[in-house]
Design a protein around this motif. Sequence first.
Motif, mmCIF file in Angstrom:
data_model
loop_
_atom_site.group_PDB
_atom_site.id
_atom_site.type_symbol
_atom_site.label_atom_id
_atom_site.label_comp_id
_atom_site.label_asym_id
_atom_site.label_seq_id
_atom_site.Cartn_x
_atom_site.Cartn_y
_atom_site.Cartn_z
ATOM 1 N N LEU A 295 -58.741 34.855 -118.836
ATOM 2 C CA LEU A 295 -57.905 36.042 -119.007
ATOM 3 C C LEU A 295 -56.524 35.820 -118.411
ATOM 4 N N SER A 296 -56.467 35.134 -117.265
ATOM 5 C CA SER A 296 -55.173 34.862 -116.643
ATOM 6 C C SER A 296 -54.316 33.984 -117.537
ATOM 7 N N MET A 297 -54.948 32.938 -118.143
ATOM 8 C CA MET A 297 -54.187 32.055 -119.027
ATOM 9 C C MET A 297 -53.685 32.820 -120.251
ATOM 10 N N ARG A 298 -54.586 33.641 -120.847
ATOM 11 C CA ARG A 298 -54.145 34.406 -122.029
ATOM 12 C C ARG A 298 -53.042 35.402 -121.653
ATOM 13 N N THR A 299 -53.175 36.024 -120.488
ATOM 14 C CA THR A 299 -52.140 36.969 -120.059
ATOM 15 C C THR A 299 -50.808 36.278 -119.841
ATOM 16 N N GLU A 300 -50.866 35.054 -119.269
ATOM 17 C CA GLU A 300 -49.627 34.318 -119.058
ATOM 18 C C GLU A 300 -49.003 33.915 -120.393
ATOM 19 N N GLN A 301 -49.848 33.487 -121.359
ATOM 20 C CA GLN A 301 -49.322 33.172 -122.686
ATOM 21 C C GLN A 301 -48.717 34.405 -123.339
ATOM 22 N N GLN A 302 -49.421 35.529 -123.215
ATOM 23 C CA GLN A 302 -48.886 36.776 -123.775
ATOM 24 C C GLN A 302 -47.558 37.144 -123.121
ATOM 25 N N ALA A 303 -47.465 36.962 -121.785
ATOM 26 C CA ALA A 303 -46.214 37.255 -121.091
ATOM 27 C C ALA A 303 -45.095 36.357 -121.582
ATOM 28 N N ALA A 304 -45.411 35.049 -121.819
ATOM 29 C CA ALA A 304 -44.380 34.129 -122.316
ATOM 30 C C ALA A 304 -43.933 34.530 -123.721
ATOM 31 N N SER A 305 -44.919 34.850 -124.611
ATOM 32 C CA SER A 305 -44.568 35.265 -125.973
ATOM 33 C C SER A 305 -43.738 36.546 -125.954
ATOM 34 N N LEU A 306 -44.141 37.499 -125.123
ATOM 35 C CA LEU A 306 -43.393 38.747 -125.028
ATOM 36 C C LEU A 306 -42.005 38.508 -124.478
ATOM 37 N N GLN A 307 -41.895 37.532 -123.571
ATOM 38 C CA GLN A 307 -40.583 37.196 -123.046
ATOM 39 C C GLN A 307 -39.677 36.646 -124.148
ATOM 40 N N THR A 309 -40.028 37.154 -127.369
ATOM 41 C CA THR A 309 -39.732 38.252 -128.304
ATOM 42 C C THR A 309 -38.630 39.148 -127.755
ATOM 43 N N THR A 310 -38.708 39.429 -126.455
ATOM 44 C CA THR A 310 -37.680 40.288 -125.837
ATOM 45 C C THR A 310 -36.318 39.626 -125.898
ATOM 46 N N SER A 311 -36.276 38.311 -125.648
ATOM 47 C CA SER A 311 -34.985 37.608 -125.713
ATOM 48 C C SER A 311 -34.422 37.650 -127.130
ATOM 49 N N ALA A 312 -35.295 37.373 -128.153
ATOM 50 C CA ALA A 312 -34.820 37.428 -129.540
ATOM 51 C C ALA A 312 -34.353 38.818 -129.906
ATOM 52 N N LEU A 313 -35.089 39.828 -129.455
ATOM 53 C CA LEU A 313 -34.688 41.207 -129.752
ATOM 54 C C LEU A 313 -33.370 41.548 -129.077
ATOM 55 N N GLU A 314 -33.138 41.029 -127.896
ATOM 56 C CA GLU A 314 -31.849 41.251 -127.253
ATOM 57 C C GLU A 314 -30.717 40.603 -128.052
ATOM 58 N N ASP A 315 -30.969 39.384 -128.590
ATOM 59 C CA ASP A 315 -29.944 38.740 -129.418
ATOM 60 C C ASP A 315 -29.670 39.572 -130.671
ATOM 61 N N ILE A 316 -30.750 40.053 -131.334
ATOM 62 C CA ILE A 316 -30.569 40.882 -132.539
ATOM 63 C C ILE A 316 -29.794 42.156 -132.192
ATOM 64 N N THR A 317 -30.139 42.730 -131.052
ATOM 65 C CA THR A 317 -29.433 43.947 -130.633
ATOM 66 C C THR A 317 -27.952 43.674 -130.430
ATOM 67 N N ALA A 318 -27.637 42.526 -129.808
ATOM 68 C CA ALA A 318 -26.225 42.178 -129.607
ATOM 69 C C ALA A 318 -25.521 41.976 -130.947
ATOM 70 N N THR A 319 -26.227 41.302 -131.920
ATOM 71 C CA THR A 319 -25.623 41.080 -133.237
ATOM 72 C C THR A 319 -25.374 42.400 -133.956
ATOM 73 N N VAL A 320 -26.364 43.294 -133.933
ATOM 74 C CA VAL A 320 -26.192 44.595 -134.592
ATOM 75 C C VAL A 320 -25.084 45.384 -133.911
ATOM 76 N N ARG A 321 -24.987 45.242 -132.602
ATOM 77 C CA ARG A 321 -23.916 45.945 -131.887
ATOM 78 C C ARG A 321 -22.555 45.416 -132.339
ATOM 79 N N LYS A 322 -22.455 44.056 -132.510
ATOM 80 C CA LYS A 322 -21.192 43.498 -133.011
ATOM 81 C C LYS A 322 -20.917 43.970 -134.433
#
Length: 562
Positions: A295-307, A309-322
């Motif tokens: 469970l710890s390994m899966r949670t860490e993988q999920q945290a990395a994937s979510l991280q 995704t969050t970074s990509a979403l921040e980039d998309i947000t910056a692009t849409v803002r521009k």
Amino acid sequence: MSIAVTSLDSQRQFGGKVVEGASWLMVVIVVAARLLLQGPVLGLALAALVAAAATTLAHRTAGTNSTGRSLMGVALMAQVSLLVAALNGHGWQIDMHMAYFAALALLVVFCDWRVIAAAAAAVAVHHLVLSFMLPQAVFPGSASLGRVIVHAAILIVEAGALIATTFSINAMFDSANKARAEAEKAVEDAHAAHSAAENARRSEESVRAETAQTEAFNEMQHTEAVEAIAKGLEHLAKGDLTVRLSTRFSEAYEALRADFNAAAERVQAALMDISVTTRAVSAGADEIAHASDDLSMRTEQQAASLQQTTSALEDITATVRKTAAGAKEASDVVAKARTDAQRSGEIVDQAVAAMTQIEGSSTQVGQIIGVIDEIAFQTNLLALNAGVEAARAGEAGRGFAVVAQEVRALAQRSADAAREIKTLISTSTQQVGAGVALVGQTGEALQRIVGQVASIDTLVNQIAASANAQSAGLQEVNTAMNKMDQVVQQNAAMVEEATAATHALKGEAGQLAAQVSRFKVSDGTMAAHTEASPQPRQRPAVMARPGRSSAAAAVKEEWQEF
């Protein structure tokens, strides 16, 4: 000299002696005051002696009741009145009225409000009667109702205060009497208890001799039982839970032997159950540890994937803002173009109006040229007639004929010039008309451009609003993703703590099994020892996002506190 006052009666007896002595002292004071003023002494001395004798008689005969004490108080007030009368005409006569208050205060020694009331009444009667019948015996000079009222008011206040004091003293004496009665009762109870204790002590001495032999026999049985139990406890201390006490004890200690054997059996059964349970707990803890690791390994993988995704979403947000910012700038540019097109349309309208005015002016000029052409025609006609008339005149009209010929030539040139100008004006009118038509078409085209620019402005505004809405939506999504990221980080920390707790549980289960294995629960058999659980496998550290190390540390601290 100290005087012991133990009760209210003794206090009143003491007070009677004090008032009696004060009464005889007043005889001396009255006589001395009268002698000081060099006045007749015999009458006042006899009156003072009578009052003192009355005080002594009342004290001797009826000093134990309120009536006798009241008579003593009235007699004392009478002697104070004799003192005031003895100072008749002297400046101190009015000052001697203070003796009434001193005498009233002295009567408090009786602790009887009736005495104070009787004395105050005597003073009041004395002042009221003598103030009108013999005023020089009360006040120096002359008496007045105001003085009497003032003295009466002061007398009432003091008498009231003294009466309240007597009530308080009586209440204190009553409380003291009750306390003394209770103390006497307690002393009697203590004497009774002491007698009972003495009787019990004597009975105990008689019984002690009878029970000495019984105690010796009981001591022997007690020693045997203690030795047997001590041996059994020694085996228990060594971990041997199979020990039993087989030798019977005396009847008094047989229950103790049965309890020891039952306790040993229960402890043996409990440790056997604990051994089985320990193995089960160890196996379960091992499974939980493996599951926690996964469970710890899966949670860490999920945290990395979510991280990611969050970074990509921040980039998309910056692009849409521009994009939203670019759409806003384009909307501003289109708005400016629309304004310029509207201004150009207004200028074209003005140009069309000016060309129309020029076309009208050309028409008017053509009309004027027509008038000039007619004038040239008429002039030519007049010159022709003038030439005819000059020919008729012969030699006399020859000069006039030359002038007429020049005028005719001039009129002909004017007519030719007017025709040429008319031709030019006609051509210019056609060109101006064509220019007016072209300028009109330009105005219509500019109007269409203005409309299209307005439509483009509306569309660009809609695009900008949509881009802003998308930017806001993406910002909210980004915020939600950040919160999810924090939650996942917290979950990862919690899973890590749970995994550590699970491995600690495995270690504790192993230690418990080792402790249980030290006990002998059956013949020749020790409690099963659970093998040491394997070491927990290493797990990768939780990936932390840039700038979130402090947040992850705070989450871990909160989980540790939890």
